[in-house]
Design an enzyme around this catalytic site. Sequence first.
Site, PDB file in Angstrom:
ATOM      1  N   HIS A   1      39.477  40.597  39.960  1.00 58.70           N
ATOM      2  CA  HIS A   1      39.207  39.588  38.925  1.00 58.70           C
ATOM      3  C   HIS A   1      40.491  38.862  38.498  1.00 58.70           C
ATOM      4  O   HIS A   1      40.426  37.909  37.724  1.00 58.70           O
ATOM      5  CB  HIS A   1      38.460  40.193  37.725  1.00 58.70           C
ATOM      6  CG  HIS A   1      39.287  41.017  36.808  1.00 58.70           C
ATOM      7  ND1 HIS A   1      39.377  42.388  36.912  1.00 58.70           N
ATOM      8  CD2 HIS A   1      40.043  40.673  35.743  1.00 58.70           C
ATOM      9  CE1 HIS A   1      40.163  42.844  35.953  1.00 58.70           C
ATOM     10  NE2 HIS A   1      40.577  41.817  35.223  1.00 58.70           N
TER      11      HIS A   1
ATOM     12  N   ASP B   1      36.498  46.223  42.213  1.00 60.76           N
ATOM     13  CA  ASP B   1      37.485  45.313  41.625  1.00 60.76           C
ATOM     14  C   ASP B   1      38.890  45.620  42.152  1.00 60.76           C
ATOM     15  O   ASP B   1      39.774  46.047  41.423  1.00 60.76           O
ATOM     16  CB  ASP B   1      37.436  45.419  40.099  1.00 60.76           C
ATOM     17  CG  ASP B   1      38.181  44.294  39.410  1.00 60.76           C
ATOM     18  OD1 ASP B   1      38.598  43.342  40.096  1.00 60.76           O
ATOM     19  OD2 ASP B   1      38.352  44.366  38.178  1.00 60.76           O
TER      20      ASP B   1
ATOM     21  N   SER C   1      45.144  44.491  33.429  1.00 65.21           N
ATOM     22  CA  SER C   1      44.288  44.472  34.619  1.00 65.21           C
ATOM     23  C   SER C   1      45.117  44.443  35.891  1.00 65.21           C
ATOM     24  O   SER C   1      46.129  43.755  35.972  1.00 65.21           O
ATOM     25  CB  SER C   1      43.374  43.255  34.592  1.00 65.21           C
ATOM     26  OG  SER C   1      42.425  43.369  33.578  1.00 65.21           O
TER      27      SER C   1
END
Length: 192
Positions: free
Chosen positions: A24, A66, A170
């Site tokens: 992402h 992810d 992230s």
Amino acid sequence: MLGSDGFGCGGSLIARDVVLTAAHCRNVTMYAVLGRHDLNDDDGEVIAAREVIPHPGYSDYIFPNDFMLVFLADAYTADNVNVVKLNSDPSLPTVGQSLTVMGRGDTDVDLVSTLSEDLLSVDVIAISNEDCEASEGYDELGEYWTYAGMITTDMLCAEADGKGSCHGDSGGPLVIKGDDGSADVQVGVVSL
């Protein structure tokens, strides 16, 4: 650290010219900042991405798979950063095992854009996906959160009271710490 036009994500150097991060975090103008432990310094190298390959099973809906590989235009040459050792044991981590998450995520709950100048880490504990999916509550801003229906079998959950990864972490590593940095084993990538 990976970045593009003011956006940042963490990542791990898995080969001298390959970074592992979260899918992402993808962006066509991505670059990697390697060997810079304080964002105010000019240490390390900034290397452009040559190719970005998200996991083929990735979806923007609940972020399954992810993971993403970022192939750099040049190999990192300095000796002050080690290539991370990736987990090859499917039984690790175990529920209740101590893990460490690292990143430069948001340090101010009111200002999402306040990223840490220094690389931070926090110890967390691996929990079962069932316990993770049952998690719910209010965050620091008073917003209600639940993970019901969001946890897939390819995910790994970890928690600590009042601590954890933050917005901006992230793509950063989740590791089982060894006796020294070279013995650390990466078992996950920060996603949600």
